[in-house]
Design a protein around this motif. Structure first.
Motif, short mmCIF file in Angstrom:
data_model
loop_
_atom_site.label_atom_id
_atom_site.label_comp_id
_atom_site.label_asym_id
_atom_site.label_seq_id
_atom_site.Cartn_x
_atom_site.Cartn_y
_atom_site.Cartn_z
N MET A 1 55.53 20.51 127.49
CA MET A 1 56.30 21.26 126.49
C MET A 1 55.87 22.72 126.49
SD MET A 1 56.55 20.55 122.40
CE MET A 1 57.47 21.64 121.34
N ALA A 2 56.86 23.63 126.60
CA ALA A 2 56.54 25.06 126.66
C ALA A 2 55.98 25.54 125.33
CB ALA A 2 57.79 25.85 127.02
N LYS A 3 54.93 26.33 125.43
CA LYS A 3 54.30 26.87 124.22
C LYS A 3 54.75 28.32 123.95
CE LYS A 3 51.55 23.31 123.34
NZ LYS A 3 51.91 22.45 124.46
N THR A 4 55.22 29.00 124.98
CA THR A 4 55.59 30.40 124.82
C THR A 4 57.04 30.55 124.37
OG1 THR A 4 56.07 30.48 127.19
CG2 THR A 4 53.89 31.22 126.47
N ASN A 5 57.36 31.73 123.90
CA ASN A 5 58.67 31.99 123.32
C ASN A 5 59.37 33.11 124.10
OD1 ASN A 5 60.88 32.43 121.63
ND2 ASN A 5 59.71 33.70 120.21
N LYS A 6 60.52 32.81 124.65
CA LYS A 6 61.29 33.82 125.39
C LYS A 6 62.24 34.60 124.49
CE LYS A 6 61.18 31.35 129.82
NZ LYS A 6 61.99 30.77 130.92
N GLY A 7 62.21 34.29 123.21
CA GLY A 7 63.09 34.99 122.27
C GLY A 7 64.47 34.37 122.22
N ARG A 8 65.20 34.73 121.18
CA ARG A 8 66.56 34.23 121.02
C ARG A 8 67.54 35.03 121.88
NH1 ARG A 8 64.21 33.16 116.04
NH2 ARG A 8 64.95 31.29 114.95
#
Length: 343
Positions: A1-8
């Motif tokens: 499961m990805a922990k980082t956020n690429k933004g909306r």
């Protein structure tokens, strides 16, 4: 499961969504000192506890635009991390002064969406509120942003564009509790010009200029915790440059406006604004203002003045648009705001 956020991305926004932004920020005298180091800010209400007390405030608040930058910066990871451009502002009001020790947080409601004809991006409208530790709304504003699509095959949403007021009615401006300019010290403020000395249609060249440096812009944008990639990452723009945060231009122009508008002390309304052309490192910012309107207020000795503040990178003062109706290339900012001034 990805922990980082690429933004909306554009397809991730739905009208009615409420976004509670991370991270709360307790502001202090450090923010004030850095603000004054970054911009030539000299308005007396924000510089002296004693001056602020003399006009009915408990002490000197932090600059209205400092509060704006903190509130705005928190929205970036959720609203404009993948933005192409910040397009405009409306219905901005400062409702409660911000003082050292206050803790600010932000939340935004999505109030409109419109996909662009190219199918690669769309415009998102949000109404943002900044709140303090007592859950009091210190300021609110609407802005609209062009955001990239992450999935180009995502269907276009139903277009919903909010009906926004072009100008905040002067009766809807909130005057800080206790504000009283009847004993205002014009000598300490720096100029003798009062509300009655300005005429609608009058234009003021603020004379001075400041050259924007890369380092100061990056310090400022980090200070506001603004994470927009175009301000830091040289690979985020085709020309390899870092785009100067539009709020940096706003604060620089407001500070320059002291020369001619030293007594336009407190910003209480933001009617509209456009970042007309990009600003890059090495640009020398100059500013001029136009008086658009005036209004009386119920506070003793206090008048409201509506101003157009224009920041430029050169050219003749008061030269705004060409024959085609478009902004001249040297125009960086066109801002319409209400301020409070002694009558």
């Amino acid at each position: 499961m990805a922990k980082t956020n690429k933004g909306r991305f554009f397809e991730d926004y739905k009208v009615g969504d409420v976004i509670k932004h991370a991270v709360p920020r307790t502001v202090s005298g450090g923010e004030r000192a850095l603000y004054h180091a970054l911009y030539p800010a000299r308005h007396a209400v924000y510089s002296s506890d004693q001056f602020a007390a003399s006009v009915g405030l408990p002490k000197s608040p932090l600059e209205d635009l400092l509060a704006f930058h903190v509130v705005f910066g928190k929205t970036v990871p959720d609203v404009s991390l993948n933005a192409v451009a910040n397009l405009g502002y409306a219905e901005g009001r400062w409702l409660t002064p911000v003082f050292e020790g206050d803790t600010l947080r932000s939340e935004s409601e999505v109030i409109g969406v419109k996909q662009n004809s190219n199918g690669k991006s769309g415009v998102v409208y949000v109404r943002t509120r900044g709140l303090n530790q007592n859950d009091e709304v210190v300021m609110e504003y609407v802005r609209w942003v062009m955001v990239r699509k992450g999935n180009l095959d995502a269907p276009a949403p139903e277009t919903q564009i909010p009906d926004l007021a072009k100008v905040i009615d002067a009766g809807d401006l909130v005057i800080p509790e206790g504000l009283d300019f009847t004993g205002y010290d014009f000598d300490l403020a720096g100029e003798a010009h009062r509300w009655g000395d300005y005429e609608v249609g009058e234009k003021i060249d603020h004379v001075d200029g400041v050259t924007v440096e890369e380092a100061e812009h990056m310090i400022a944008t980090r200070l506001w915790q603004n994470t927009a990639k175009v301000h830091f990452d040289t690979t985020a723009r085709p020309d390899g440059s870092r785009l100067i945060y539009g709020g940096h231009v706003i604060s620089m122009a407001r500070a320059l406006s002291f020369n001619g508008l030293a007594n336009a002390q407190m910003i209480v309304g933001l009617n509209g604004g456009a970042h007309a052309n990009p600003c890059l490192s090495g640009t020398t910012i100059r500013a001029w203002s136009e008086v658009l309107d005036k209004a009386e207020t119920s506070a003793p000795g206090v008048g409201a003045i509506r101003l157009r503040l224009v920041a430029t990178s050169g050219g003749a003062p008061f030269d705004l648009k060409g024959e085609d109706g478009k902004y001249k290339p040297e125009v960086l900012l066109d801002l319409d705001y209400w301020a409070l001034m002694p009558v």
